[in-house]
Enzyme design. Structure first.
Site, mmCIF file in Angstrom:
data_model
loop_
_atom_site.group_PDB
_atom_site.id
_atom_site.type_symbol
_atom_site.label_atom_id
_atom_site.label_comp_id
_atom_site.label_asym_id
_atom_site.label_seq_id
_atom_site.Cartn_x
_atom_site.Cartn_y
_atom_site.Cartn_z
ATOM 1 N N CYS A 114 -1.574 5.215 9.461
ATOM 2 C CA CYS A 114 -1.356 3.834 9.887
ATOM 3 C C CYS A 114 -0.287 3.787 10.977
ATOM 4 C CB CYS A 114 -0.932 2.961 8.703
ATOM 5 S SG CYS A 114 -0.673 1.228 9.140
ATOM 6 N N HIS A 157 -9.564 -1.486 6.928
ATOM 7 C CA HIS A 157 -8.141 -1.136 7.034
ATOM 8 C C HIS A 157 -7.375 -2.289 7.683
ATOM 9 C CE1 HIS A 157 -4.743 1.790 7.896
ATOM 10 N NE2 HIS A 157 -4.475 0.809 8.735
ATOM 11 N N GLU A 158 -7.989 -2.903 8.733
ATOM 12 C CA GLU A 158 -7.297 -3.997 9.445
ATOM 13 C C GLU A 158 -7.299 -5.280 8.631
ATOM 14 O OE1 GLU A 158 -6.705 -1.031 12.002
ATOM 15 O OE2 GLU A 158 -5.586 -2.869 11.664
ATOM 16 N N HIS A 161 -4.561 -5.334 6.225
ATOM 17 C CA HIS A 161 -3.251 -5.674 6.785
ATOM 18 C C HIS A 161 -3.008 -7.178 6.765
ATOM 19 C CE1 HIS A 161 -1.312 -2.010 8.079
ATOM 20 N NE2 HIS A 161 -2.337 -1.628 8.820
HETATM 21 C C1 LIG Z 1 -2.828 5.633 12.505
HETATM 22 C C2 LIG Z 1 -3.706 6.344 13.509
HETATM 23 C C3 LIG Z 1 -3.762 7.812 13.163
HETATM 24 C C4 LIG Z 1 -3.102 6.162 14.900
HETATM 25 C C5 LIG Z 1 -5.130 5.790 13.451
HETATM 26 N N1 LIG Z 1 -5.954 6.447 14.434
HETATM 27 C C6 LIG Z 1 -6.954 7.223 13.970
HETATM 28 O O1 LIG Z 1 -7.164 7.338 12.755
HETATM 29 N N2 LIG Z 1 -7.729 7.949 14.832
HETATM 30 C C7 LIG Z 1 -8.107 7.683 16.117
HETATM 31 C C8 LIG Z 1 -7.226 7.275 17.107
HETATM 32 C C9 LIG Z 1 -7.733 7.061 18.383
HETATM 33 F F1 LIG Z 1 -6.943 6.656 19.355
HETATM 34 C C10 LIG Z 1 -9.054 7.238 18.669
HETATM 35 C C11 LIG Z 1 -9.891 7.633 17.637
HETATM 36 F F2 LIG Z 1 -11.172 7.781 17.904
HETATM 37 C C12 LIG Z 1 -9.434 7.862 16.383
HETATM 38 C C13 LIG Z 1 -5.194 4.284 13.692
HETATM 39 O O2 LIG Z 1 -5.180 3.870 14.833
HETATM 40 N N3 LIG Z 1 -5.295 3.468 12.592
HETATM 41 C C14 LIG Z 1 -5.230 2.037 12.864
HETATM 42 C C15 LIG Z 1 -4.084 1.354 12.149
HETATM 43 O O3 LIG Z 1 -3.102 1.936 11.727
HETATM 44 N N4 LIG Z 1 -4.272 0.051 12.030
HETATM 45 O O4 LIG Z 1 -3.382 -0.721 11.399
HETATM 46 C C16 LIG Z 1 -5.482 3.902 11.214
HETATM 47 C C17 LIG Z 1 -6.958 4.247 10.948
HETATM 48 C C18 LIG Z 1 -7.113 4.744 9.506
HETATM 49 C C19 LIG Z 1 -8.515 4.409 9.117
HETATM 50 C C20 LIG Z 1 -8.978 3.352 10.023
HETATM 51 C C21 LIG Z 1 -7.931 3.079 11.047
HETATM 52 ZN ZN LIG Z 2 -2.687 0.268 9.704
#
Ligand SMILES: CC(C)(C)[C@H](NC(=O)Nc1cc(F)cc(F)c1)C(=O)N(CC(=O)NO)CC1CCCC1
Ligand SMILES: [Zn+2]
Length: 187
Positions: A114, A157-158, A161
């Protein structure tokens, strides 16, 4: 522009609040926030911008992560095949709501992280494999969208939040990789 300094971290009370529904039409400020959230995600996936501004590559962001307790989320999920130009999902959703979902559950093989959590929390985060989401776009137009697999995981996930839920709330600490018999593990 939004940078990592604007993203509040685990322990900040706003991450545990249930965010307020947004009245339509959006105020100019709320519209600007939505635009800025989507721009952050695009910047975070641009190698030059990510390096220049030290951004973590993000696929989704919720307004509470910017200390704004409103039901606004942004999603920017890249397309799996690299040469496809358009991302598979790139939008701002206002008052998103899961209106139906599959019985089948799923989780990401590598677990979740996250943008608001600066530590690794290992374990499977079991979610719905498919969801149908109702939401408003920033022009106030209502949409109904069916998502599955990785996109479904991201949106759940969003939406967590904006309900004050963190991904690790779903992990069974006694057995982080416990999965009931038929949970699909997404690579
Ligand atoms: C926390 C983080 C590791 C940065 C996660 N990214 C991710 O899982 N991979 C990723 C990143 C890229 F840029 C392009 C790509 F194809 C894959 C993410 O953005 N989130 C979003 C977040 O924290 N929202 O509050 C967490 C993910 C966990 C499962 C779904 C979202
Ligand atoms: Zn998150």
């Amino acid at each position: 522009m939004i940078t990592m300094d604007d993203i509040i971290r685990e322990g900040h009370p706003t991450l545990r609040q249930v965010a307020e529904e947004v009245a339509l039409p959006l105020t100019d400020e709320e519209r600007q926030l939505g635009d800025d959230m989507l721009t952050f995600l695009k910047n975070s996936q641009d190698p030059e911008m990510a390096e220049k501004y030290e951004l973590r590559g993000g696929v989704g962001l919720a307004a509470p992560q910017l200390n704004v307790s409103k039901r606004i989320i942004a999603l920017h999920v890249p397309n799996n095949d690299p040469d496809a130009s358009a991302p598979s999902l790139s939008t701002v959703m206002v008052n998103p709501k899961i209106i139906s979902h599959s019985v089948q559950d799923a989780c990401l093989k590598d677990g979740e992280g996250c943008l608001s959590v600066d530590r690794d929390v290992p374990g499977y985060v079991v979610r719905h494999l498919r969801v149908t989401v109702s939401y408003f776009d920033m022009d106030g137009q209502q949409h109904k969208l069916k998502l599955k697999d990785y996109e479904a995981i991201v949106i759940q996930h969003e939406i967590d939040h904006i309900n004050g839920v963190m991904f690790f709330d779903h992990i069974d600490d006694s057995n982080p990789y416990a999965v009931k018999n038929d949970v699909i593990i997404i690579e």
